[in-house]
Write a protein that holds these residues in place. Sequence first.
Motif, PDB file in Angstrom:
ATOM      1  N   VAL A   1       0.855  -1.178   0.000  1.00 58.45           N
ATOM      2  CA  VAL A   1       0.000   0.000   0.000  1.00 58.45           C
ATOM      3  C   VAL A   1       0.895   1.233   0.000  1.00 58.45           C
ATOM      4  N   VAL A   2       0.682   2.127  -0.960  1.00 60.75           N
ATOM      5  CA  VAL A   2       1.418   3.392  -1.049  1.00 60.75           C
ATOM      6  C   VAL A   2       0.441   4.516  -0.746  1.00 60.75           C
ATOM      7  N   ASP A   3       0.668   5.220   0.347  1.00 63.14           N
ATOM      8  CA  ASP A   3      -0.177   6.367   0.689  1.00 63.14           C
ATOM      9  C   ASP A   3       0.360   7.579  -0.061  1.00 63.14           C
ATOM     10  N   ALA A   4      -0.374   8.027  -1.082  1.00 59.62           N
ATOM     11  CA  ALA A   4       0.055   9.146  -1.923  1.00 59.62           C
ATOM     12  C   ALA A   4      -0.611  10.451  -1.515  1.00 59.62           C
ATOM     13  N   SER A   5      -0.994  10.582  -0.265  1.00 60.93           N
ATOM     14  CA  SER A   5      -1.609  11.817   0.221  1.00 60.93           C
ATOM     15  C   SER A   5      -0.674  12.995  -0.039  1.00 60.93           C
ATOM     16  N   GLY A   6      -1.210  14.047  -0.638  1.00 64.94           N
ATOM     17  CA  GLY A   6      -0.404  15.219  -0.963  1.00 64.94           C
ATOM     18  C   GLY A   6       0.398  15.093  -2.235  1.00 64.94           C
ATOM     19  N   CYS A   7       0.313  13.936  -2.903  1.00 65.57           N
ATOM     20  CA  CYS A   7       1.098  13.688  -4.118  1.00 65.57           C
ATOM     21  C   CYS A   7       0.206  13.714  -5.360  1.00 65.57           C
ATOM     22  N   PHE A   8       0.863  13.881  -6.504  1.00 60.16           N
ATOM     23  CA  PHE A   8       0.213  13.779  -7.805  1.00 60.16           C
ATOM     24  C   PHE A   8       0.677  12.493  -8.480  1.00 60.16           C
ATOM     25  N   VAL A   9      -0.234  11.868  -9.195  1.00 60.04           N
ATOM     26  CA  VAL A   9       0.079  10.618  -9.886  1.00 60.04           C
ATOM     27  C   VAL A   9      -0.199  10.789 -11.371  1.00 60.04           C
ATOM     28  N   PHE A  10       0.785  10.417 -12.189  1.00 58.60           N
ATOM     29  CA  PHE A  10       0.693  10.517 -13.648  1.00 58.60           C
ATOM     30  C   PHE A  10       0.956   9.144 -14.264  1.00 58.60           C
ATOM     31  N   PRO A  11       0.598   8.972 -15.532  1.00 61.75           N
ATOM     32  CA  PRO A  11       1.161   7.829 -16.264  1.00 61.75           C
ATOM     33  C   PRO A  11       2.686   7.976 -16.316  1.00 61.75           C
ATOM     34  N   GLY A  12       3.400   6.859 -16.415  1.00 62.15           N
ATOM     35  CA  GLY A  12       4.846   6.941 -16.585  1.00 62.15           C
ATOM     36  C   GLY A  12       5.198   7.746 -17.816  1.00 62.15           C
ATOM     37  N   ILE A  13       6.235   8.558 -17.712  1.00 68.01           N
ATOM     38  CA  ILE A  13       6.655   9.413 -18.822  1.00 68.01           C
ATOM     39  C   ILE A  13       7.208   8.540 -19.955  1.00 68.01           C
ATOM     40  N   ILE A  14       6.828   8.879 -21.183  1.00 63.11           N
ATOM     41  CA  ILE A  14       7.392   8.252 -22.382  1.00 63.11           C
ATOM     42  C   ILE A  14       8.337   9.258 -23.023  1.00 63.11           C
ATOM     43  N   ASP A  15       9.629   8.976 -22.988  1.00 60.72           N
ATOM     44  CA  ASP A  15      10.613   9.854 -23.637  1.00 60.72           C
ATOM     45  C   ASP A  15      10.934   9.266 -25.003  1.00 60.72           C
ATOM     46  N   SER A  16      10.413   9.911 -26.028  1.00 63.00           N
ATOM     47  CA  SER A  16      10.538   9.367 -27.390  1.00 63.00           C
ATOM     48  C   SER A  16      11.806   9.819 -28.104  1.00 63.00           C
ATOM     49  N   HIS A  17      12.793  10.348 -27.344  1.00 68.74           N
ATOM     50  CA  HIS A  17      14.001  10.853 -28.006  1.00 68.74           C
ATOM     51  C   HIS A  17      15.181  10.797 -27.039  1.00 68.74           C
ATOM     52  N   VAL A  18      15.904   9.665 -27.057  1.00 68.16           N
ATOM     53  CA  VAL A  18      17.093   9.536 -26.207  1.00 68.16           C
ATOM     54  C   VAL A  18      18.234   8.913 -26.994  1.00 68.16           C
ATOM     55  N   HIS A  19      19.435   9.142 -26.481  1.00 70.86           N
ATOM     56  CA  HIS A  19      20.651   8.520 -27.008  1.00 70.86           C
ATOM     57  C   HIS A  19      21.340   7.835 -25.828  1.00 70.86           C
ATOM     58  N   PHE A  20      21.129   6.530 -25.685  1.00 77.69           N
ATOM     59  CA  PHE A  20      21.698   5.808 -24.547  1.00 77.69           C
ATOM     60  C   PHE A  20      23.085   5.239 -24.849  1.00 77.69           C
ATOM     61  N   ARG A  21      23.583   5.435 -26.077  1.00 78.92           N
ATOM     62  CA  ARG A  21      24.992   5.235 -26.445  1.00 78.92           C
ATOM     63  C   ARG A  21      25.439   3.782 -26.578  1.00 78.92           C
ATOM     64  N   GLU A  22      24.547   2.834 -26.350  1.00 77.79           N
ATOM     65  CA  GLU A  22      24.946   1.436 -26.464  1.00 77.79           C
ATOM     66  C   GLU A  22      24.264   0.816 -27.679  1.00 77.79           C
ATOM     67  N   PRO A  23      25.031   0.076 -28.487  1.00 75.79           N
ATOM     68  CA  PRO A  23      26.405  -0.383 -28.307  1.00 75.79           C
ATOM     69  C   PRO A  23      27.452   0.604 -28.819  1.00 75.79           C
ATOM     70  N   GLY A  24      28.688   0.368 -28.392  1.00 69.27           N
ATOM     71  CA  GLY A  24      29.846   0.996 -29.007  1.00 69.27           C
ATOM     72  C   GLY A  24      30.334   2.280 -28.403  1.00 69.27           C
TER      73      GLY A  24
ATOM     74  N   PRO B   1      19.381   5.946 -33.424  1.00 70.10           N
ATOM     75  CA  PRO B   1      20.215   4.950 -34.105  1.00 70.10           C
ATOM     76  C   PRO B   1      21.689   5.288 -34.241  1.00 70.10           C
ATOM     77  N   ASN B   2      22.134   6.453 -33.799  1.00 73.96           N
ATOM     78  CA  ASN B   2      23.538   6.814 -34.053  1.00 73.96           C
ATOM     79  C   ASN B   2      24.448   6.272 -32.949  1.00 73.96           C
ATOM     80  N   THR B   3      24.495   4.941 -32.883  1.00 78.17           N
ATOM     81  CA  THR B   3      25.399   4.212 -32.001  1.00 78.17           C
ATOM     82  C   THR B   3      26.503   3.597 -32.863  1.00 78.17           C
ATOM     83  N   ASN B   4      27.242   2.660 -32.307  1.00 75.93           N
ATOM     84  CA  ASN B   4      28.317   2.022 -33.078  1.00 75.93           C
ATOM     85  C   ASN B   4      28.265   0.507 -32.839  1.00 75.93           C
ATOM     86  N   PRO B   5      27.757  -0.302 -33.768  1.00 75.65           N
ATOM     87  CA  PRO B   5      27.352   0.108 -35.113  1.00 75.65           C
ATOM     88  C   PRO B   5      26.039   0.896 -35.102  1.00 75.65           C
TER      89      PRO B   5
END
Length: 444
Positions: free
Chosen positions: A45-68, A94-98
Amino acid sequence: MSTFIKNATIVNESRQFVGSILIEQDRISAITENTDMPQGQFDEVVDASGCFVFPGIIDSHVHFREPGLTAKADMESESRAAAYGGVTSFFDMPNTNPQTTTPEALEEKFALAATKSHVNYSFFYGATNQNADTFAQLDVHRIPGIKLFMGSSTGNMLVDRREALERIFGTSPLPLMAHCEDTNIINCNMARVKAEFGDDPVIGFHPVIRSEEACYNSTKLAVELARKHGARLHVAHLTTEKELELFDAGQKEGGRITAEAVVAHLFFTDCDYARLGTRIKCNPAIKRPSDREALRKALTDGRIATIGTDHAPHQLKDKEGGCAKAASGMPMIQFSLVAMLELVDKGVLTIERMVELMCHQPARLFEVRERGFLRPGYKADVVVVRPDVPWTVTNDVIQSKCKWSPMEGHTFNWRVEHTFCSGSHIYNQGAFDADSRGEAITFR
């Protein structure tokens, strides 16, 4: 496994109401309003009193650098940073290596993510001047789109031949996400500035070199090609007021030609180069205060459809130098949600609109299945945030592998308290489940 999140202020689908969410296994089982509570016993049970709840954020633009390129970042470290920031899904570039420009390279990324990513994942396929023939081999239910660099010098990923552009816009079975800058204009500007100010001009010249004209000309071409071929186009990281003229308020194009803004361009201006230097060097460049204000206004009138980060870590040693030598890009994913909530506090946009831009719209535009909304039966990607708890970004809280952020020293007024990803409580008030793994996102 069941989790009951109670007494929350839920923000979802243009509404804000006090209620509770029941999660069973990996899905949302029920959403109740007011003080109505499901009956039964719950594992957590998570008591979220005083908190806001959203859907999880979808980040449609990242460069996580793997592989390479894993000295800068990798899927484990950056997906952990995402979870700390309330981001439950990412689309990697897509600009990873390869480079992700063959079906085989795409499969390699999926295999890596299955063992390393803490949050949900998918990958853009990269277009080149030569690989349009491979588009037919892509599974449209596994990836969000095709990334098109119309202004890039990253290996062979610059698509600069008109014949190739026509073919890509005419044959893509998926949305095209385009980086739009005119390389010829940039090269001419760089040569002119170098001739006057030396081989590595100071960072203040970055928006002069990667200019408004370079952005506008390329974005205009992309929009024209999309209209000609009826292609689905999403232009990445708009930076100028002039580019916004190419997009209709209220999505009058029927949603087929849309634009993204990223947090850095909504947060900083060229005035910040004096304070932050190359830490905020990115492509396209951060520009004038008037451009930032225009982008902020466009968040609420429909011309901007999504907010991403263009999260792009580099080692600090790579950020040394000026316009020519310093690498472009910055880590941002851990602080994107709290940064946008700061703009909510400033009256730039409503909290409901922020959720629309960071959760609902990415899900709609890329046709994500069962994520991006708080709905019974949907995957339980949920973030709980608390307002009015000032905290300052210090080096020790940064999860990105590069261990720096342009946000260091900044005090935020909102704090991410809980992140649930496909029902798993992966981030809990500073505690992190390192064994958690995300899922491959599926698309309609």
